[in-house]
Design a protein around this motif. Structure first.
Motif, PDB file in Angstrom:
ATOM      1  N   GLU A  33      48.275  54.649  40.524  1.00  0.00           N
ATOM      2  CA  GLU A  33      48.765  53.266  40.540  1.00  0.00           C
ATOM      3  C   GLU A  33      47.725  52.347  41.174  1.00  0.00           C
ATOM      4  O   GLU A  33      47.489  51.234  40.687  1.00  0.00           O
ATOM      5  CB  GLU A  33      50.076  53.189  41.303  1.00  0.00           C
ATOM      6  N   GLU A  36      44.895  51.735  38.695  1.00  0.00           N
ATOM      7  CA  GLU A  36      45.291  50.802  37.638  1.00  0.00           C
ATOM      8  C   GLU A  36      45.294  49.363  38.154  1.00  0.00           C
ATOM      9  O   GLU A  36      44.831  48.445  37.470  1.00  0.00           O
ATOM     10  CB  GLU A  36      46.661  51.174  37.100  1.00  0.00           C
ATOM     11  N   GLN A  37      45.804  49.150  39.365  1.00  0.00           N
ATOM     12  CA  GLN A  37      45.816  47.810  39.945  1.00  0.00           C
ATOM     13  C   GLN A  37      44.391  47.310  40.165  1.00  0.00           C
ATOM     14  O   GLN A  37      44.084  46.147  39.890  1.00  0.00           O
ATOM     15  CB  GLN A  37      46.581  47.815  41.266  1.00  0.00           C
ATOM     16  N   ARG A  38      43.501  48.176  40.646  1.00  0.00           N
ATOM     17  CA  ARG A  38      42.119  47.796  40.893  1.00  0.00           C
ATOM     18  C   ARG A  38      41.430  47.436  39.576  1.00  0.00           C
ATOM     19  O   ARG A  38      40.681  46.455  39.519  1.00  0.00           O
ATOM     20  CB  ARG A  38      41.384  48.937  41.580  1.00  0.00           C
ATOM     21  N   GLN A  39      41.696  48.197  38.517  1.00  0.00           N
ATOM     22  CA  GLN A  39      41.093  47.899  37.213  1.00  0.00           C
ATOM     23  C   GLN A  39      41.586  46.561  36.680  1.00  0.00           C
ATOM     24  O   GLN A  39      40.801  45.771  36.153  1.00  0.00           O
ATOM     25  CB  GLN A  39      41.399  49.006  36.215  1.00  0.00           C
ATOM     26  N   LYS A  40      42.876  46.276  36.823  1.00  0.00           N
ATOM     27  CA  LYS A  40      43.422  44.993  36.383  1.00  0.00           C
ATOM     28  C   LYS A  40      42.788  43.847  37.163  1.00  0.00           C
ATOM     29  O   LYS A  40      42.453  42.805  36.594  1.00  0.00           O
ATOM     30  CB  LYS A  40      44.938  44.966  36.561  1.00  0.00           C
ATOM     31  N   GLU A  41      42.600  44.040  38.458  1.00  0.00           N
ATOM     32  CA  GLU A  41      41.988  43.012  39.295  1.00  0.00           C
ATOM     33  C   GLU A  41      40.539  42.774  38.870  1.00  0.00           C
ATOM     34  O   GLU A  41      40.091  41.632  38.797  1.00  0.00           O
ATOM     35  CB  GLU A  41      42.050  43.420  40.773  1.00  0.00           C
ATOM     36  N   GLN A  42      39.808  43.846  38.569  1.00  0.00           N
ATOM     37  CA  GLN A  42      38.424  43.699  38.135  1.00  0.00           C
ATOM     38  C   GLN A  42      38.339  42.966  36.800  1.00  0.00           C
ATOM     39  O   GLN A  42      37.463  42.117  36.618  1.00  0.00           O
ATOM     40  CB  GLN A  42      37.753  45.067  38.021  1.00  0.00           C
ATOM     41  N   VAL A  43      39.244  43.265  35.890  1.00  0.00           N
ATOM     42  CA  VAL A  43      39.257  42.576  34.601  1.00  0.00           C
ATOM     43  C   VAL A  43      39.569  41.099  34.808  1.00  0.00           C
ATOM     44  O   VAL A  43      38.928  40.225  34.212  1.00  0.00           O
ATOM     45  CB  VAL A  43      40.281  43.231  33.645  1.00  0.00           C
ATOM     46  N   ARG A  44      40.531  40.805  35.674  1.00  0.00           N
ATOM     47  CA  ARG A  44      40.897  39.412  35.951  1.00  0.00           C
ATOM     48  C   ARG A  44      39.722  38.663  36.569  1.00  0.00           C
ATOM     49  O   ARG A  44      39.424  37.527  36.178  1.00  0.00           O
ATOM     50  CB  ARG A  44      42.106  39.353  36.886  1.00  0.00           C
ATOM     51  N   ASP A  47      37.097  38.003  33.874  1.00  0.00           N
ATOM     52  CA  ASP A  47      37.529  36.913  33.003  1.00  0.00           C
ATOM     53  C   ASP A  47      37.349  35.561  33.692  1.00  0.00           C
ATOM     54  O   ASP A  47      36.903  34.590  33.085  1.00  0.00           O
ATOM     55  CB  ASP A  47      38.993  37.098  32.586  1.00  0.00           C
TER      56      ASP A  47
END
Length: 60
Positions: A33, A36-44, A47
């Motif tokens: 978990e 996944e949160q770290r990957q979402k933060e990196q993508v954000r 962007d």
């Protein structure tokens, strides 16, 4: 000999079905978990950096 091997295999499958704990441990799931949160933060963040670069390029 073949009957012995087949019998051992059957006993192994039965014991595995009855006694094996194949679910991942909570510690493993918690780590997943977090990844996944770290990957979402990196993508954000990527962007957001891309949008800022595009705005800066437009203003030039």
């Amino acid at each position: 000999m073949v009957v012995d091997i087949a019998g051992c295999w059957v006993i192994e499958m039965v014991c595995k079905y009855m006694f094996a704990d194949l679910e991942p441990k909570p510690l493993i799931m918690h780590g997943q978990e977090q990844r996944e949160q770290r990957q979402k933060e990196q993508v954000r963040m990527a962007d957001q950096a891309g949008a800022e670069a595009a705005e800066e390029k437009k203003s030039q």
